[in-house]
Write a protein that holds these residues in place. Structure first.
Motif, PDB file in Angstrom:
ATOM      1  N   LEU A  12     -12.544  28.696 -16.813  1.00  0.00           N
ATOM      2  CA  LEU A  12     -13.947  28.270 -16.815  1.00  0.00           C
ATOM      3  C   LEU A  12     -14.096  26.830 -16.354  1.00  0.00           C
ATOM      4  O   LEU A  12     -15.068  26.478 -15.680  1.00  0.00           O
ATOM      5  N   THR A  13     -13.133  25.999 -16.724  1.00  0.00           N
ATOM      6  CA  THR A  13     -13.179  24.598 -16.279  1.00  0.00           C
ATOM      7  C   THR A  13     -13.138  24.523 -14.765  1.00  0.00           C
ATOM      8  O   THR A  13     -13.886  23.754 -14.137  1.00  0.00           O
ATOM      9  N   GLU A  14     -12.293  25.338 -14.159  1.00  0.00           N
ATOM     10  CA  GLU A  14     -12.194  25.368 -12.691  1.00  0.00           C
ATOM     11  C   GLU A  14     -13.447  25.974 -12.077  1.00  0.00           C
ATOM     12  O   GLU A  14     -13.986  25.462 -11.089  1.00  0.00           O
ATOM     13  N   ASN A 326      -5.743  20.731 -17.441  1.00  0.00           N
ATOM     14  CA  ASN A 326      -5.675  22.026 -18.124  1.00  0.00           C
ATOM     15  C   ASN A 326      -4.874  23.036 -17.314  1.00  0.00           C
ATOM     16  O   ASN A 326      -4.090  23.819 -17.874  1.00  0.00           O
ATOM     17  N   SER A 327      -5.066  23.033 -15.999  1.00  0.00           N
ATOM     18  CA  SER A 327      -4.313  23.957 -15.148  1.00  0.00           C
ATOM     19  C   SER A 327      -2.822  23.669 -15.202  1.00  0.00           C
ATOM     20  O   SER A 327      -1.999  24.589 -15.283  1.00  0.00           O
ATOM     21  N   LEU A 348      -3.353  21.453  -7.125  1.00  0.00           N
ATOM     22  CA  LEU A 348      -4.516  20.712  -6.650  1.00  0.00           C
ATOM     23  C   LEU A 348      -5.106  21.358  -5.404  1.00  0.00           C
ATOM     24  O   LEU A 348      -6.332  21.435  -5.246  1.00  0.00           O
ATOM     25  N   LYS A 349      -4.242  21.832  -4.536  1.00  0.00           N
ATOM     26  CA  LYS A 349      -4.706  22.449  -3.292  1.00  0.00           C
ATOM     27  C   LYS A 349      -5.504  23.715  -3.579  1.00  0.00           C
ATOM     28  O   LYS A 349      -6.503  24.003  -2.912  1.00  0.00           O
ATOM     29  N   ASN A 350      -5.078  24.468  -4.604  1.00  0.00           N
ATOM     30  CA  ASN A 350      -5.728  25.744  -4.915  1.00  0.00           C
ATOM     31  C   ASN A 350      -6.973  25.596  -5.778  1.00  0.00           C
ATOM     32  O   ASN A 350      -7.841  26.462  -5.768  1.00  0.00           O
ATOM     33  N   THR A 351      -7.041  24.517  -6.569  1.00  0.00           N
ATOM     34  CA  THR A 351      -8.124  24.411  -7.544  1.00  0.00           C
ATOM     35  C   THR A 351      -9.167  23.366  -7.218  1.00  0.00           C
ATOM     36  O   THR A 351     -10.282  23.433  -7.725  1.00  0.00           O
ATOM     37  N   SER A 352      -8.837  22.376  -6.399  1.00  0.00           N
ATOM     38  CA  SER A 352      -9.796  21.310  -6.107  1.00  0.00           C
ATOM     39  C   SER A 352     -10.767  21.741  -5.019  1.00  0.00           C
ATOM     40  O   SER A 352     -10.401  22.474  -4.105  1.00  0.00           O
ATOM     41  N   LYS A 353     -12.003  21.271  -5.156  1.00  0.00           N
ATOM     42  CA  LYS A 353     -12.983  21.527  -4.110  1.00  0.00           C
ATOM     43  C   LYS A 353     -12.627  20.721  -2.864  1.00  0.00           C
ATOM     44  O   LYS A 353     -12.299  19.544  -2.966  1.00  0.00           O
ATOM     45  N   PRO A 354     -12.655  21.342  -1.702  1.00  0.00           N
ATOM     46  CA  PRO A 354     -12.352  20.577  -0.489  1.00  0.00           C
ATOM     47  C   PRO A 354     -13.407  19.503  -0.264  1.00  0.00           C
ATOM     48  O   PRO A 354     -14.596  19.717  -0.504  1.00  0.00           O
TER      49      PRO A 354
END
Length: 449
Positions: A12-14, A326-327, A348-354
């Motif tokens: 949910l955080t992501e 958390n991830s 970071l690559k998979n979860t961060s907004k570009p």
């Protein structure tokens, strides 16, 4: 992967970072992982309408978020039943993995019904750095003499900078130190809803009595009063009543009150009577401190090289830092070992907004909106005072932040000579040295960008 509660909270955080606030509240509220069987996550939802919407609109996104957190997840199903939620909670209470968060008394996990404050938001858990030390000092001054020093206190800054944490910390401290004083936290949206409901049900006098009884009133997200004339009028009268009786009033917003569109001048005047302070984005050292502090609170060992890498890669938003942490914690728990920088880089690559590449038009529009002028005026050959300053700021930001050449800036902003751009940038630089308020405005614009 027995700790389904932690898995879903991390997901949910992501998710919250990638969808609008309205969509997150509408579609993800009251959802939970009912159970996990042979790699299939069964997501409990409140009704079939939510189930169909998530399945059609967010299924792949939810599944990807879960897989980023746990490699064991292979599929996602939906179940419309509250019984599964209760069974899952009972099962977790009996046979869950060790929690990644510090143990708190049961009542400390919930918002206090009387004050509407979240007990997790305290001064002890608030990380202080150069970016927020002024706001923190103002908060400390208030708890010493509520209603006297800095009344009202108005804290502004972009989302995820810690405004809600700080203003609720004030309330929690006063509530603990002076139990006889009535403290209440409310969002401007909830205040407006209460007001409208009270008018519809002819209970306006009860509404007035409710909000005038408090010794400390904390109101979050004032920017949502924009265009709500009746709610603004009621807030004006409430403010006057509380202020006249030396009751402490605290506000927060995502921007300075002078730049909240369609906000009454008399309210802006009331806000200016106290202390207005901003919380800009945290600097890199502060981001490292925040990460390490959050990790310590969760009894998680975060290595220095990992903390430094995250702080360098992510800028500005504390909630995004917490989401990444958390991830990492979940992946560490699943793999049973510490993660290296390369693995963290993949997370970071998979979860961060570009990050969106900003165009000259993007920057021009943000500045124009900030100063409430027509975007097209910036390109025009006009010397009107209300347009000249925003135009000069656009030139300054394009040069300082984007390193665009003077000739290109002039060409794009109405075909002006490069010497005009140089003069504008130098003028802003000189004004920043003399006027700290201008620097605050520029930092706000940068945060919006």
């Amino acid at each position: 992967m027995n700790d389904t509660k932690q898995l879903w909270e991390s997901a949910l955080t992501e998710i919250e970072l990638s969808v609008s606030k309205a969509n997150f509240t509408t579609w993800f509220k009251d959802t939970s992982i009912a159970r996990v069987e042979e790699g299939v996550v069964y997501l409990a939802v409140p009704n079939t309408f939510v189930k169909d919407w998530l399945l059609n609109k967010y299924h792949k996104f939810i599944l990807r978020s879960l897989r980023n957190l746990s490699e064991q997840v292979r599929a996602l199903e939906y179940t419309v039943t509250k019984d599964d939620i209760r069974k899952r909670e009972l099962q977790n209470a009996k046979t869950s993995m060790p929690s990644l968060t510090p143990e708190l008394p049961l009542q400390d996990h919930y918002v206090d019904r009387e004050s509407n404050l979240n007990p997790r938001y305290t001064f002890e858990s608030f990380v202080i750095g150069p970016f927020n030390e002024l706001a923190h000092a103002a908060a400390l001054a208030i708890i010493k003499t509520p209603g006297i020093t800095y009344n009202p206190l108005f804290i502004y800054g972009s989302t995820g900078h810690g405004k809600t944490h700080l203003i609720q910390a004030i309330g929690n401290h006063i509530k603990s130190a002076s139990p006889g004083q009535k403290t209440f936290y409310v969002t401007s949206e909830k205040f407006s809803q209460d007001f409208v409901t009270s008018m519809q049900q002819s209970r306006i006098s009860q509404f007035k009595e409710k909000y005038r009884q408090y010794d400390v009133l904390i109101m979050d997200d004032i920017q949502f009063f924009s265009n709500k004339e009746k709610s603004q009028e009621e807030l004006f009268h409430l403010f006057n009543d509380l202020y006249a009786r030396n009751k402490q009033i605290i506000f927060s917003s995502d921007k300075h009150p002078n730049y909240i569109q369609n906000l009454e001048e008399r309210l802006k005047s009331r806000f200016a009577a106290g202390m207005i302070v901003d919380i800009p984005p945290p600097d890199r050292e502060s981001r490292v401190s925040i990460l390490k502090s959050k990790a310590r609170m969760m009894k998680f060992q975060l290595h220095d090289d990992v903390a430094d890498y995250i702080a360098a890669a992510l800028e500005g938003n504390i909630r995004e830092l917490e989401g990444i942490l958390n991830s990492i914690m979940m992946q560490t728990q699943v793999k049973g070992r510490d993660l290296g920088v390369l693995e963290v880089k993949a997370i970071l690559k998979n979860t961060s907004k570009p990050k969106k590449a900003l165009s000259i038009k993007d920057i021009t529009k943000v500045v124009a909106d900030f100063y409430n002028i027509d975007e097209n005026h910036i390109y025009e050959k006009t010397r009107r005072k209300e347009v000249v300053k925003p135009r000069q700021l656009v030139m300054y930001i394009l040069r300082e932040d984007c390193n665009i050449s003077f000739p290109l800036i002039g060409q794009k902003l109405g075909g002006r000579d490069h010497t005009t751009v140089i003069h504008s940038c130098d003028k802003i630089k000189n004004e920043i040295r003399e006027d700290p308020n201008l620097l605050q405005e520029i930092n706000q614009i940068r945060a919006l960008l």
